[in-house]
Write an enzyme that holds these catalytic residues in place. Structure first.
Site, PDB file in Angstrom:
ATOM      1  N   ASP A  12       0.875  -1.158   0.000  1.00 51.81           N
ATOM      2  CA  ASP A  12       0.000   0.000   0.000  1.00 51.81           C
ATOM      3  C   ASP A  12       0.924   1.223   0.000  1.00 51.81           C
ATOM      4  O   ASP A  12       2.084   1.125   0.401  1.00 51.81           O
ATOM      5  CB  ASP A  12      -0.884  -0.022   1.253  1.00 51.81           C
ATOM      6  CG  ASP A  12      -1.651   1.267   1.436  1.00 51.81           C
ATOM      7  OD1 ASP A  12      -2.404   1.641   0.525  1.00 51.81           O
ATOM      8  OD2 ASP A  12      -1.476   1.911   2.486  1.00 51.81           O
ATOM      9  N   ASP A  14      -0.102   5.049   0.814  1.00 49.24           N
ATOM     10  CA  ASP A  14      -0.356   6.099   1.806  1.00 49.24           C
ATOM     11  C   ASP A  14      -0.419   5.541   3.227  1.00 49.24           C
ATOM     12  O   ASP A  14      -1.235   4.670   3.531  1.00 49.24           O
ATOM     13  CB  ASP A  14      -1.669   6.806   1.474  1.00 49.24           C
ATOM     14  CG  ASP A  14      -1.646   7.383   0.063  1.00 49.24           C
ATOM     15  OD1 ASP A  14      -0.823   8.273  -0.185  1.00 49.24           O
ATOM     16  OD2 ASP A  14      -2.437   6.927  -0.786  1.00 49.24           O
ATOM     17  N   ASP A 171      -1.471  -0.398   6.148  1.00 53.37           N
ATOM     18  CA  ASP A 171      -1.593   0.359   7.399  1.00 53.37           C
ATOM     19  C   ASP A 171      -3.032   0.521   7.848  1.00 53.37           C
ATOM     20  O   ASP A 171      -3.280   0.960   8.969  1.00 53.37           O
ATOM     21  CB  ASP A 171      -0.997   1.759   7.222  1.00 53.37           C
ATOM     22  CG  ASP A 171      -1.891   2.648   6.365  1.00 53.37           C
ATOM     23  OD1 ASP A 171      -2.417   3.642   6.894  1.00 53.37           O
ATOM     24  OD2 ASP A 171      -2.065   2.327   5.170  1.00 53.37           O
TER      25      ASP A 171
END
Length: 231
Positions: A12, A14, A171
């Site tokens: 991922d 961001d 995240d």
């Protein structure tokens, strides 16, 4: 055979590779202020961490009863975000080191993100990570964003990897859910510490409750080696 076997790694972007959430918050805050919603807080923004930019625009329009079309809200937010992203986006040092370690070992890697393709490319170029991460998939390119598995499955397809051979770094809870739905292993590094107990993170194969403060390139590297041996 490589110590990693057939393992491929999908990142991922961001909040995982780069600390871009402050820029997303500021872009969203400015857009909402323009459309008559002042005082959008960081706590309110946290509800949208891990959600694609398109779906965030849809949700914000519903939440605040905005008259502007979703396409207009999305374009305004993306424009502001790109200005901020190009000015300053920081790659997490241990994540950069991890990417470099994997590149040295020849491990196939990709980025799969809810951000627009333009934003992903701008950030990777600005941080220099584009030298290692040439395979990129935006949620804009697939039918459904996270928590649906589409973006991760498309990344695996472009890497020529079986989903079961892929390890995702995420995240956010929607991303962890997407990795699980894709049949991929997951290293979860919660951006919002208070969300570490979310049921989606319980499906992760490695959960670092302390987030980026707990993540080390060597620790993740060694875990991948052990994981490859046991699979």
């Amino acid at each position: 055979m490589s110590k990693f076997g057939n393992t491929s790694v999908i990142f991922d972007l961001d909040g995982t590779l780069v600390d871009s959430e402050p820029n997303y918050y500021e872009a969203g805050r400015q857009t909402l202020a323009e459309y008559g919603v002042p005082d959008f807080t960081w706590a309110e923004h946290e509800r949208y961490v891990g959600v694609s930019t398109l779906e965030t625009a849809v949700l914000l329009k519903q939440e605040y009863g905005l008259a502007a079309p979703v396409a207009e809200l999305l374009a305004d937010t993306n424009r502001r975000y790109l200005e901020l992203a190009r000015a300053a986006t920081r790659a997490y040092p241990q994540m950069r080191k991890f990417v470099e370690l994997l590149a040295t070992e020849g491990v196939p890697m990709a980025v799969a993100s809810g951000s627009s393709s333009e934003a992903i490319e701008a950030i990777l170029a600005g941080t220099g990570l584009d030298a290692y991460l040439g395979t990129v998939v935006s949620a804009d390119e697939v039918p459904r964003g996270k928590p649906a598995p589409d973006v991760f499955l498309e990344a695996a397809l472009r890497l020529g990897a079986a989903p079961a051979d892929c390890v995702v770094l995420e995240d956010a809870a929607p991303g962890a859910a997407a990795a699980h739905a894709a049949g991929m292993r997951c290293i979860a590094i919660p951006y919002v510490a208070a969300q570490a107990d979310a049921p989606e993170f319980a499906t992760a194969d490695l959960l670092l409750r302390g987030g980026q403060a707990e993540f080390t390139a060597r620790g993740a590297f060694d875990w991948l080696v052990r994981s490859a041996r046991s699979s």
